[in-house]
Design an enzyme around this catalytic site. Structure first.
Site, PDB file in Angstrom:
ATOM      1  N   LYS A 164      35.482  47.135  39.254  1.00 27.45           N
ATOM      2  CA  LYS A 164      36.217  48.160  40.003  1.00 27.45           C
ATOM      3  C   LYS A 164      36.917  49.103  39.038  1.00 27.45           C
ATOM      4  CE  LYS A 164      40.538  46.753  38.991  1.00 27.45           C
ATOM      5  NZ  LYS A 164      41.552  47.571  38.273  1.00 27.45           N
ATOM      6  N   PRO A 175      33.087  44.113  30.794  1.00 26.97           N
ATOM      7  CA  PRO A 175      33.893  43.752  29.622  1.00 26.97           C
ATOM      8  C   PRO A 175      35.124  42.937  30.016  1.00 26.97           C
ATOM      9  CG  PRO A 175      33.256  46.064  29.526  1.00 26.97           C
ATOM     10  CD  PRO A 175      32.865  45.576  30.882  1.00 26.97           C
ATOM     11  N   ALA A 217      39.577  44.285  30.443  1.00 28.85           N
ATOM     12  CA  ALA A 217      39.290  45.711  30.343  1.00 28.85           C
ATOM     13  C   ALA A 217      39.951  46.554  31.428  1.00 28.85           C
ATOM     14  CB  ALA A 217      37.775  45.927  30.396  1.00 28.85           C
ATOM     15  N   GLY A 218      40.623  45.914  32.410  1.00 33.41           N
ATOM     16  CA  GLY A 218      41.156  46.666  33.531  1.00 33.41           C
ATOM     17  C   GLY A 218      40.118  46.960  34.592  1.00 33.41           C
ATOM     18  N   ALA A 222      38.623  44.346  36.453  1.00 31.11           N
ATOM     19  CA  ALA A 222      38.634  43.203  37.383  1.00 31.11           C
ATOM     20  C   ALA A 222      37.411  42.307  37.223  1.00 31.11           C
ATOM     21  CB  ALA A 222      38.747  43.678  38.836  1.00 31.11           C
ATOM     22  N   SER A 254      38.388  38.784  38.298  1.00 29.04           N
ATOM     23  CA  SER A 254      38.602  38.749  39.747  1.00 29.04           C
ATOM     24  C   SER A 254      37.280  38.854  40.496  1.00 29.04           C
ATOM     25  CB  SER A 254      39.529  39.894  40.163  1.00 29.04           C
ATOM     26  OG  SER A 254      40.813  39.715  39.621  1.00 29.04           O
ATOM     27  N   ASP A 265      43.622  41.212  42.515  1.00 35.03           N
ATOM     28  CA  ASP A 265      42.434  42.048  42.712  1.00 35.03           C
ATOM     29  C   ASP A 265      41.318  41.333  43.472  1.00 35.03           C
ATOM     30  OD1 ASP A 265      43.452  44.316  41.481  1.00 35.03           O
ATOM     31  OD2 ASP A 265      42.664  43.784  39.500  1.00 35.03           O
TER      32      ASP A 265
END
Length: 290
Positions: free
Chosen positions: A10, A95, A98-99, A101, A104, A137
């Site tokens: 995401k 990755p 990495a931000g 998710a 998640s 998330d």
């Protein structure tokens, strides 16, 4: 029984931290979008009466620290089903840290797979109630597409999907700890509040230029990513309509109308970013493939 799932990453078209709650969590306002880079998560039954994880990437925890493990455990607790034995294999393409998710998404895939394996027929709401206990998330990753996410990530509302576009992801060779990022907010607060109403109006109109104009992530105000400015400059020079950091970072994404522009920017970013991908928006968080 074996179930294989594509677990999509995401991005955050907007991320605002509204406030810190008394329970230590944070109320959020996020416009979230699933994108076409994915991990492949395979879940199968065995007779070990335990949870085991294998992963294609070194350095990923294979025990109870892994969100996929936590998701399996939460599923069995919530349903009261005895774990006969659960084997989870993760092929990583998203990755790590990495931000995007990635963890998640893997957790969401495990919950969906177990719902299928045990034929529990849980509704989306019931799946999300399990997921939010694992990570903020996870509820979005269970549903995916284009969503407004509020509360701690447990309140989801559909918004109109992005128009056809191409998304370039660029992650520098650093990682950002999410807990550290929130502690920075708790310490320093934010200097500017994103235009949430303006973004909702832009999403409703599906005007890609307006959406890109309104994109903002409050973590950029107090999380330092040295390569971020250079990445954005290259994206801008190659025709990106907009760019923003995703989650607590460090990945920066750019939105392009033309795939060739995104690919040209990707080539130029090779000396700056460790992980680079050009993808498209997708309308789901997980997809059962077997």
């Amino acid at each position: 029984m074996t179930v294989k799932i594509k677990a999509y990453a995401k991005i955050n078209l907007m991320l605002d931290i509204v406030n810190r709650r008394t329970d230590g969590y944070h109320d959020l306002f996020m416009i979230m979008q699933s994108v076409g880079i994915y991990d492949t998560v395979t879940v199968c039954e065995n007779d070990t009466e335990s949870i085991s994880i294998t992963c294609s990437e070194e350095g990923i925890p294979l025990d109870s620290r892994n969100i996929a493990w936590k998701a399996a455990e939460a599923f069995f607790v919530a349903t009261g089903i005895r774990n006969k034995g659960t084997e989870i294999n993760i092929v990583k393409r998203i990755p790590h840290a990495a931000g995007l998710a990635g963890g998640s998404a893997d957790g969401a895939a495990v919950i969906i797979a177990l719902n299928k394996i045990y034929d529990t027929k849980l509704s989306d709401d019931e799946l999300c109630k399990i997921g939010v206990k694992v990570g903020a998330d996870v509820p979005f990753c269970l549903t995916g597409g284009t969503m407004l996410s509020q509360g701690i990530g447990d309140i989801l509302h559909k918004v109109r999907p992005l128009r056809r576009c191409h998304i370039l992801l660029a992650k520098p060779d650093i990682s950002v700890n999410t807990g550290y990022a929130y502690r920075q907010f708790d310490t320093f607060g934010k200097m500017h509040t994103p235009d949430k109403l303006g973004m909702l109006c832009a999403m409703q109109s599906r005007d890609l230029n307006q959406i890109c104009d309104k994109m903002e992530n409050v973590f950029e105000q107090f999380i330092e990513v040295p390569e971020r400015i250079a990445i954005k400059e290259i994206m801008k020079k190659n025709g990106a309509l907009g760019f923003c950091m995703s989650g607590s970072g460090p990945t920066v994404f750019g939105i392009f109308e033309n795939k060739s522009d995104a690919e040209n920017a990707a080539v130029q970013l090779k000396n700056i970013a460790k992980d680079i991908a050009v993808c498209r928006p997708v309308n789901r968080g997980c997809k059962i493939v077997e």
